[in-house]
Design an enzyme around this catalytic site. Structure first.
Site, PDB file in Angstrom:
ATOM      1  N   GLY A 513       0.964  -1.210   0.007  1.00  0.00           N
ATOM      2  CA  GLY A 513       0.046  -0.085   0.079  1.00  0.00           C
ATOM      3  C   GLY A 513       0.659   1.220  -0.036  1.00  0.00           C
ATOM      4  O   GLY A 513       2.203   1.155   0.052  1.00  0.00           O
ATOM      5  N   GLN A 514       0.241   2.254  -0.046  1.00  0.00           N
ATOM      6  CA  GLN A 514       0.918   3.618  -0.157  1.00  0.00           C
ATOM      7  C   GLN A 514       0.662   4.315   1.249  1.00  0.00           C
ATOM      8  O   GLN A 514      -0.542   4.670   1.445  1.00  0.00           O
ATOM      9  CB  GLN A 514       0.221   4.281  -1.330  1.00  0.00           C
ATOM     10  CG  GLN A 514       1.160   5.821  -1.563  1.00  0.00           C
ATOM     11  CD  GLN A 514       2.481   5.791  -2.011  1.00  0.00           C
ATOM     12  OE1 GLN A 514       2.831   4.638  -2.889  1.00  0.00           O
ATOM     13  NE2 GLN A 514       3.527   6.727  -1.693  1.00  0.00           N
ATOM     14  N   VAL A 520       4.675   1.069   1.019  1.00  0.00           N
ATOM     15  CA  VAL A 520       4.824   0.012   1.956  1.00  0.00           C
ATOM     16  C   VAL A 520       4.956  -1.209   1.141  1.00  0.00           C
ATOM     17  O   VAL A 520       4.152  -1.427   0.344  1.00  0.00           O
ATOM     18  CB  VAL A 520       4.037  -0.350   2.999  1.00  0.00           C
ATOM     19  CG1 VAL A 520       4.497  -1.306   4.064  1.00  0.00           C
ATOM     20  CG2 VAL A 520       3.728   1.012   3.749  1.00  0.00           C
ATOM     21  N   ASP A 631      -2.673  10.544  12.432  1.00  0.00           N
ATOM     22  CA  ASP A 631      -3.381  10.101  11.096  1.00  0.00           C
ATOM     23  C   ASP A 631      -3.917   8.723  11.730  1.00  0.00           C
ATOM     24  O   ASP A 631      -3.854   7.714  10.930  1.00  0.00           O
ATOM     25  CB  ASP A 631      -2.726  10.113  10.024  1.00  0.00           C
ATOM     26  CG  ASP A 631      -3.140   9.674   8.644  1.00  0.00           C
ATOM     27  OD1 ASP A 631      -4.475   9.932   8.779  1.00  0.00           O
ATOM     28  OD2 ASP A 631      -2.628   9.479   7.467  1.00  0.00           O
TER      29      ASP A 631
END
Ligand SMILES: *[C@@H]1O[C@H](CO)[C@@H](O)[C@H](O)[C@H]1NC(C)=O
Ligand SMILES: *[C@@H]1O[C@H](CO)[C@@H](O)[C@H](O)[C@H]1NC(C)=O
Ligand SMILES: *[C@@H]1O[C@H](CO)[C@@H](O)[C@H](O)[C@H]1NC(C)=O
Ligand SMILES: *[C@@H]1O[C@H](CO)[C@@H](O)[C@H](O)[C@H]1NC(C)=O
Ligand SMILES: *[C@@H]1O[C@H](CO)[C@@H](O)[C@H](O)[C@H]1NC(C)=O
Ligand SMILES: *[C@@H]1O[C@H](CO)[C@@H](O)[C@H](O)[C@H]1NC(C)=O
Ligand SMILES: *[C@@H]1O[C@H](CO)[C@@H](O)[C@H](O)[C@H]1NC(C)=O
Ligand SMILES: *[C@@H]1O[C@H](CO)[C@@H](O)[C@H](O)[C@H]1NC(C)=O
Ligand SMILES: *[C@@H]1O[C@H](CO)[C@@H](O)[C@H](O)[C@H]1NC(C)=O
Length: 819
Positions: A513-514, A520, A631
């Site tokens: 994923g980003q 990653v 986040d």
């Protein structure tokens, strides 16, 4: 007593010539009117009548000193009504006191007997029975020092003796009556302290022996006139003291249960009371209840120890202190409690106390830390740098605060308190205390690693406190007891080639994923475990030193609800972090997916909510660094094989997002739908912004709906607005993901929704801290009523926006200045 004592003195003057001996031999008798005098003429034995009493007693008193104090009485409880009393030996070699009709009213009644007995009055005031030719102390058959009355003479041993005998001091009933009164002065052999009891009930205690004295008995501090010794081992525990023999000084336990230190003053020709104990109200046992502290000079004398609050406020204000105090932040043993040092106090009492003379301070701390019911520890011996260990199990009672005397005690505290305490130690003490989140945020924005800050501060506090007490160096360490490997970083460095190999050269197929700060990848070392490789975007302007510091900081964050950092890599332009790989991916792919959401029934969801709350609590309060995640969202919650949640990307925002512009910050660091109003609008974040995101996470997890992009056929509200509407209408249960209705446990669901709403309150100060959230979720107490959430509707945001900017202008500017 004075009259009589003078009378005795007169007798002495008249009759001493006839019995100028200190010894009574087997066929001698002492009748009323006769006395013997110790060899140094310090003490005298004979018959007397105390106070206004007419009864006759056999006793020992100071010779030559008029107004002599009677220091020992044989027939305490049975006065002789006439002058017929005779002291002599019986045929078994015991000293007996006989009256006219032949009754024995007192006897030196022992199991051992002397062959050729003699009784001798020693110059210490000790009347001993021994074999005629054996003067060795250990062979005394009987001695008055082992059967004292109200007087603790120098050289006497009070407490448990090797023979198993317990020597206690007991008060007289009155000046006229030497029989045993209600008070006793004893050694508590287990607690290694002095105690005063009234009719066997504990009234006052000294605190344990510390090698020099007793923390709660400044009376017995060593001084030039006398030296104390407290002797204890498996068999004995007794107190004794010595004086310079050129003075007359003694301890008398008076009718009121007060130990008085008396000295004879030639100039005044009288005895004066030097000092006494228990001396004041604060010496009353447990006056202020558990964790209450008594301070003489304060009004009222009782208060709570710092970081404690009255257990029952309404009782407390009415001066009923018996319920005592409780920690304002409850302990959380699983989550890294620590210790805070309290100065100059009388060491407390508790249900159980344990002592080990040979432990070091550090061993003591570890021992206490590792047992959740251990509430405090300190050195058992304060001499030198301090040594030995005392541990307290159970609530601490009977604490008093001194300004100079007393001892230092380390009390178990929840980790948030330790963090707060640590920050208080900083030079900007007050400011930090008041606006801690603002200052912290400013630090974060400054891009100045808080890690560095803390490390500096640590040095500072160490420096600051040096010299206050001798064992300061050790003590400073105690405040840092939360992580055991403070100083060393055992994080492996991997080389780039190995990582490239493990990830098939960062191939697209390996991309997991980003993340916010770069892609990653999944990887696997040859024959080794799977890893997740986070390749940080190259734009970071951070220097290498700073990067390393940040990595070290993150490496120290270890909690079962945080993804574990396994290693790092710095080579050329690359900055890479290596994490444990979690096969079950992230929470969002379950919650928001029709099919997979069935895999997460209610118990699993509640378990996840709780786990995330604990992980976040750790980041906010329990770790040394106080990390704001910035986040938090479902896609950042990873799940292990057992569906345990692990927060990922923590520390990243602080470490690697510091150089973003405000717009970038919004894009990269926050995620719409999770951002609190003050963060989204002002770029101002604090731990409470994370709490907001957590609230959204909870509501999404319960409902299975995304906050961002939520639509409803009946209104224009977002998810938060929708939850609020249902809550107000008492229809909260309708929120439940319909796929999960069967597994629901209604009280937990309602509680989660309620807590979720409290977390998304508009203003940060109305949101609970994570420590409160954890308690709310796990407890069953009443919860406060929520108000309308922040970001209620989109339209509202714009209005709030304007208002917010004006009302929080100062804060905003502070933060912007910080940048
Ligand atoms: C006891 O008294 C008798 C005489 O009355 C004497 O002969 C004897 O020596 C005395 N014994 C002791 C131990 O003094
Ligand atoms: C003895 O009695 C008198 C009169 O009752 C009193 O004033 C005095 O204090 C008493 N003395 C003692 C030592 O109790
Ligand atoms: C001796 O006198 C005392 C009181 O003076 C009395 O209590 C005791 O019973 C008497 N003993 C004998 C054997 O008469
Ligand atoms: C001697 O000791 C025993 C037991 O300790 C006690 O019962 C007895 O009353 C004592 N005798 C005297 C005369 O005090
Ligand atoms: C005892 O006190 C006297 C007088 O104060 C002093 O001269 C002497 O040195 C003291 N002796 C000891 C053993 O302390
Ligand atoms: C506090 O004490 C009062 C009076 O003793 C009692 O009525 C009340 O229930 C107590 N409150 C709590 C929370 O224990
Ligand atoms: C006291 O501590 C020492 C050192 O830690 C240990 O070896 C010893 O076993 C302990 N003694 C007891 C009675 O626990
Ligand atoms: C903690 O200490 C108490 C008191 O010594 C003991 O009873 C208990 O077993 C200990 N608990 C653990 C987990 O060692
Ligand atoms: C106390 O600690 C200091 C510093 O660690 C050390 O230099 C000193 O020798 C210690 N003193 C004693 C009596 O152990």
């Amino acid at each position: 007593m004075n009259n009589i004592t003078i009378l005795c003195f007169c007798f002495t003057s008249f009759f001493v010539t006839s019995l100028a001996a200190d010894t009574i031999s087997a066929n001698h008798t002492i009748g009323d009117g006769e006395t013997i005098v110790s060899s140094g003429e310090r003490f005298e034995l004979g018959f007397f009548s105390p106070g206004n009493s007419t009864g006759r007693y056999l006793g020992i008193w100071y010779n030559k000193i008029s107004k002599g104090k009677v220091v020992w009485v044989a027939n305490r409880a049975i006065p002789i009504t006439d002058k017929s009393g005779v002291l002599k030996f019986d045929e078994r070699g015991a000293l007996i006191l006989v009256i006219q009709n032949g009754s024995v009213i007192w006897s030196s009644n022992t199991s051992r007997h002397a062959q050729n007995p003699v009784a001798q009055l020693l110059d210490s005031g000790n009347l001993v029975v021994r074999n005629e030719n054996d003067r060795r102390t250990e062979n005394f058959v009987w001695q008055s020092f082992e059967h004292p009355g109200n007087t603790f003479l120098p050289g006497m041993k009070v407490g448990r003796l090797a023979s198993g005998l317990d020597v206690i001091i007991s008060s007289w009933k009155s000046n006229d009556d030497p029989s045993q009164g209600p008070y006793t002065f004893e050694i508590d052999g287990k607690g290694l302290e002095l105690v005063v009891r009234q009719n066997s009930v504990l009234k006052s205690r000294s605190g344990p022996w510390n090698g020099v004295g007793f923390s709660g008995l400044p009376l017995l501090k060593p001084d030039p006139l006398l030296s104390y010794a407290f002797v204890f081992n498996d068999k004995v525990a007794y107190l004794t003291y010595d004086i310079n023999s050129s003075i007359a000084l003694t301890l008398v336990f008076d009718q009121g249960g007060v130990l008085e230190r008396l000295a004879w003053i030639d100039r005044l020709n009288n005895w004066i009371v030097y000092s006494s104990a228990p001396g004041d109200n604060c010496d009353n046992y447990a006056l202020c209840g558990a964790y209450g502290r008594c301070t003489i000079g304060n009004s009222p004398a009782c208060g709570c120890l710092n970081r404690f609050v009255p257990k029952n406020q309404s009782e407390w204000v009415r001066a009923d202190w018996s319920s005592g105090c409780v920690r304002r932040t409850p302990l959380n043993c699983q989550n890294g409690d620590g210790f805070i040092k309290y100065y100059n106090i009388k060491l407390p009492d508790s249900k159980i106390r344990a002592m080990n003379k040979s432990m070091t301070t550090e061993e003591c701390r570890v021992k206490c830390l590792n047992n959740c019911s251990c509430m405090a520890y300190t050195n058992s011996d304060i001499r030198g740098n301090g040594s030995g260990c005392i541990l307290w199990f159970g609530d601490l009672v009977d604490i008093r605060q001194y300004t100079e005397d007393g001892q230092d005690l380390y009390i178990r505290m929840a980790s948030p308190e330790i963090v707060a305490h640590t920050l208080e130690g900083s030079p900007k003490k007050k400011k930090v205390g008041i606006i801690v989140s603002v200052v912290l945020s400013a630090f974060l924005l400054l891009g100045l690693g808080l890690c560095l800050f803390l490390q500096k501060k640590k040095k500072h506090s160490r420096h600051n406190t040096l010299g206050r007490t001798k064992n300061k160096e050790n003590n400073t360490k105690e405040q840092w007891s939360m992580t055991s490997q403070d100083e060393s970083l055992d994080l492996p460095h991997f080389d780039l080639t190995a990582i490239a190999n493990a990830t098939s050269n960062f191939s697209f197929n390996n991309l997991l994923g980003q993340g916010g700060f770069g892609p990653v990848y999944k990887g696997a070392f040859k024959g080794g475990q799977d890893i997740a490789v986070k390749r940080l975007s190259k734009e970071s302007r951070q220097g290498l030193d700073q990067f390393m510091n940040e990595v070290k900081c993150i490496a120290k964050l270890q909690h079962r609800n945080l993804v574990k950092l396994l290693g790092y890599c710095i080579e050329h332009e690359e900055k890479i972090l290596i994490y444990e790989y979690l096969p079950n991916k992230s929470l969002d792919i379950y919650i928001f997916d029709q099919i997979r959401s069935k895999l997460l029934d209610w118990p699993k969801r509640f378990h996840i909510i709780n786990g995330v709350s604990r992980g976040l609590l750790y980041l906010h309060h329990d770790s040394r660094l106080r990390i704001i995640h910035r986040d938090l969202k479902l896609s950042n919650i990873l799940l292990d094989n057992d569906m345990n949640p692990k927060i990922s990307d923590f520390g990243m925002a602080r470490s690697f997002g510091g150089n973003e512009t405000e717009a970038n910050t919004r894009r990269v660091v926050g995620t719409y739908g999770y951002m609190s109003p003050e963060y989204a609008i002002d770029g101002f974040f604090s731990i409470k912004s994370d709490v907001f995101s957590f609230g959204v996470l909870v509501l999404e997890t319960v409902s299975g709906k995304r906050n961002w992009g939520f639509t409803h056929p009946e209104h224009e509200l977002n998810l938060l607005g929708h939850v609020w509407k249902l809550y107000k209408e008492g229809r909260s249960l309708e929120l439940i993901d319909e796929l999960n209705v069967e597994s629901c446990y209604v009280p937990e669901v309602l509680r989660s929704i309620h807590v979720g709403l409290l977390c998304v309150q508009h203003s940060p100060e109305h949101r609970p801290s994570m420590s409160t959230v954890v308690l709310m979720l796990e407890g069953n107490g009443l919860l406060p009523q929520p108000n309308e959430p922040g970001f209620f509707t989109e339209r509202k945001v714009i209005e709030e926006n304007k208002k917010d900017l004006s009302s929080t202008n100062e804060v905003t500017i502070t933060v912007l200045d910080g940048r």
